[in-house]
Design a protein around this motif. Structure first.
Motif, PDB file in Angstrom:
ATOM      1  N   MET A   1       0.840  -1.179   0.000  1.00 47.80           N
ATOM      2  CA  MET A   1       0.000   0.000   0.000  1.00 47.80           C
ATOM      3  C   MET A   1       0.883   1.240   0.000  1.00 47.80           C
ATOM      4  O   MET A   1       1.845   1.353   0.755  1.00 47.80           O
ATOM      5  N   ALA A   2       0.573   2.188  -0.848  1.00 48.23           N
ATOM      6  CA  ALA A   2       1.346   3.420  -0.942  1.00 48.23           C
ATOM      7  C   ALA A   2       0.986   4.361   0.208  1.00 48.23           C
ATOM      8  O   ALA A   2      -0.157   4.436   0.645  1.00 48.23           O
ATOM      9  N   THR A   3       1.990   5.058   0.705  1.00 49.47           N
ATOM     10  CA  THR A   3       1.788   5.996   1.808  1.00 49.47           C
ATOM     11  C   THR A   3       1.983   7.408   1.298  1.00 49.47           C
ATOM     12  O   THR A   3       2.991   7.704   0.659  1.00 49.47           O
ATOM     13  N   ASP A   4       1.044   8.257   1.588  1.00 46.90           N
ATOM     14  CA  ASP A   4       1.147   9.663   1.204  1.00 46.90           C
ATOM     15  C   ASP A   4       1.812  10.424   2.348  1.00 46.90           C
ATOM     16  O   ASP A   4       1.194  10.695   3.377  1.00 46.90           O
ATOM     17  N   TYR A   5       3.091  10.740   2.191  1.00 46.12           N
ATOM     18  CA  TYR A   5       3.830  11.414   3.250  1.00 46.12           C
ATOM     19  C   TYR A   5       3.504  12.905   3.349  1.00 46.12           C
ATOM     20  O   TYR A   5       3.861  13.555   4.310  1.00 46.12           O
ATOM     21  N   ASP A   6       2.834  13.443   2.347  1.00 47.10           N
ATOM     22  CA  ASP A   6       2.452  14.855   2.372  1.00 47.10           C
ATOM     23  C   ASP A   6       1.119  15.093   3.071  1.00 47.10           C
ATOM     24  O   ASP A   6       0.769  16.229   3.359  1.00 47.10           O
ATOM     25  N   ALA A   7       0.371  14.032   3.332  1.00 48.33           N
ATOM     26  CA  ALA A   7      -0.927  14.179   3.988  1.00 48.33           C
ATOM     27  C   ALA A   7      -0.722  14.560   5.448  1.00 48.33           C
ATOM     28  O   ALA A   7       0.238  14.130   6.083  1.00 48.33           O
ATOM     29  N   PRO A   8      -1.577  15.412   6.007  1.00 49.77           N
ATOM     30  CA  PRO A   8      -1.424  15.786   7.417  1.00 49.77           C
ATOM     31  C   PRO A   8      -1.625  14.581   8.325  1.00 49.77           C
ATOM     32  O   PRO A   8      -2.454  13.721   8.061  1.00 49.77           O
TER      33      PRO A   8
END
Length: 99
Positions: A1-8
């Protein structure tokens, strides 16, 4: 699963709705109370003896600034010429550490 590191990032405590009075009261109850009282340890004062150093002499050789050295106009340390980073507006030199 991809992780969005820019998400709060959110914590479970942040999910409590604090827009209403009930939400604010719930947020107060959810926070643990911090005990700021003194733990009772007695701290002894530090006693520094006042030695009379008026009769003491410093022993050391003072060497004048050499031709390949400069005095930094910010920290006033004498350094070798290869440590010059820039020249300031007064014509003095600034060392690499202060630049």
């Amino acid at each position: 699963m991809a992780t969005d590191y820019d998400a709060p990032r959110t914590r479970p405590e942040d999910e409590i709705e604090t827009d209403s009075l009930e939400g604010l009261k719930a947020a107060e109850k959810a926070e643990p109370e911090i005990d700021d009282t003194d733990d009772g340890d007695i701290v002894e004062p530090l006693d520094i003896p006042m030695a009379d150093l008026s009769g003491e002499e410093l022993s050391g050789e003072v060497i004048p600034r050499q031709n390949d050295e400069f005095t930094c106009s910010v920290c006033f340390l004498v350094q070798h010429r290869n440590r010059i980073a820039e020249k300031d507006s007064d014509g003095g030199f600034i060392c690499v550490d202060c630049a």
